[in-house]
Scaffold this motif. Structure first.
Motif, PDB file in Angstrom:
ATOM      1  N   PRO A   1       0.757  -1.130   0.243  1.00  0.00           N
ATOM      2  CA  PRO A   1      -0.063   0.040   0.097  1.00  0.00           C
ATOM      3  C   PRO A   1       0.828   1.268   0.016  1.00  0.00           C
ATOM      4  CG  PRO A   1      -0.220  -1.144   2.116  1.00  0.00           C
ATOM      5  CD  PRO A   1       0.515  -2.100   1.078  1.00  0.00           C
TER       6      PRO A   1
ATOM      7  N   MET B   1      -1.365   4.419  -0.706  1.00  0.00           N
ATOM      8  CA  MET B   1      -2.208   4.162   0.262  1.00  0.00           C
ATOM      9  C   MET B   1      -1.619   4.102   1.771  1.00  0.00           C
ATOM     10  SD  MET B   1      -4.659   1.378  -1.990  1.00  0.00           S
ATOM     11  CE  MET B   1      -3.767  -0.060  -1.487  1.00  0.00           C
TER      12      MET B   1
ATOM     13  N   GLN C   1      -2.528   5.339   4.667  1.00  0.00           N
ATOM     14  CA  GLN C   1      -3.251   4.660   5.964  1.00  0.00           C
ATOM     15  C   GLN C   1      -3.410   3.265   5.948  1.00  0.00           C
ATOM     16  OE1 GLN C   1      -4.342   6.533   8.798  1.00  0.00           O
ATOM     17  NE2 GLN C   1      -4.542   4.486   9.129  1.00  0.00           N
ATOM     18  N   GLN C   2      -3.587   2.607   4.725  1.00  0.00           N
ATOM     19  CA  GLN C   2      -3.688   1.071   4.694  1.00  0.00           C
ATOM     20  C   GLN C   2      -2.223   0.418   5.061  1.00  0.00           C
ATOM     21  OE1 GLN C   2      -4.949   3.096   2.663  1.00  0.00           O
ATOM     22  NE2 GLN C   2      -7.010   2.501   2.377  1.00  0.00           N
ATOM     23  N   GLY C   3      -1.133   1.195   4.889  1.00  0.00           N
ATOM     24  CA  GLY C   3       0.076   0.702   5.366  1.00  0.00           C
ATOM     25  C   GLY C   3       0.519   0.766   6.633  1.00  0.00           C
TER      26      GLY C   3
ATOM     27  N   THR D   1      -1.729   0.808   8.993  1.00  0.00           N
ATOM     28  CA  THR D   1      -2.674  -0.456   9.649  1.00  0.00           C
ATOM     29  C   THR D   1      -2.011  -1.718   9.518  1.00  0.00           C
ATOM     30  OG1 THR D   1      -4.647   0.861   9.323  1.00  0.00           O
ATOM     31  CG2 THR D   1      -5.064  -1.382   9.684  1.00  0.00           C
ATOM     32  N   ALA D   2      -1.406  -1.851   8.367  1.00  0.00           N
ATOM     33  CA  ALA D   2      -0.842  -3.234   8.105  1.00  0.00           C
ATOM     34  C   ALA D   2       0.487  -3.241   8.865  1.00  0.00           C
ATOM     35  CB  ALA D   2      -0.333  -3.359   6.669  1.00  0.00           C
TER      36      ALA D   2
ATOM     37  N   GLU E   1      -0.364  -4.131  12.601  1.00  0.00           N
ATOM     38  CA  GLU E   1      -0.800  -5.378  12.758  1.00  0.00           C
ATOM     39  C   GLU E   1       0.524  -6.538  12.624  1.00  0.00           C
ATOM     40  OE1 GLU E   1      -3.571  -6.756  13.833  1.00  0.00           O
ATOM     41  OE2 GLU E   1      -4.230  -4.525  13.922  1.00  0.00           O
TER      42      GLU E   1
END
Length: 76
Positions: A28, A33, A35-37, A39-40, A43
């Motif tokens: 991402p 992307m 924000q998705q990066g 979040t990943a 996690e």
């Protein structure tokens, strides 16, 4: 076209969940992307910490507990 898809997906054919997680962070970010990066990455850090603490990385309770422990140690 199939070969191009195979090449781009090859980064996900890793051995550990941590390696797959890091590939999920890179993809991402490389595609704008952020924000998705993030979040990943969050996690993936949980997965890494669970593995380091010999906790079950697949249980949400363990993942939340390991984050709480780290934040406690850091003093946040």
């Amino acid at each position: 076209m199939y070969e191009k898809i195979e090449d781009r997906a090859a980064v996900f054919y890793k051995k550990s969940n941590f390696e797959i997680g890091m590939a999920m962070v890179e993809w991402p970010v490389a595609n704008g992307m952020l924000q998705q990066g993030f979040t990943a990455l969050f996690e993936t850090i949980k997965t890494f910490l669970c593995n380091q603490c010999e906790m079950n990385e697949h249980k949400y309770e363990c993942r939340d507990l390991v984050v709480a422990r780290v934040l406690h140690v850091v003093g946040l």
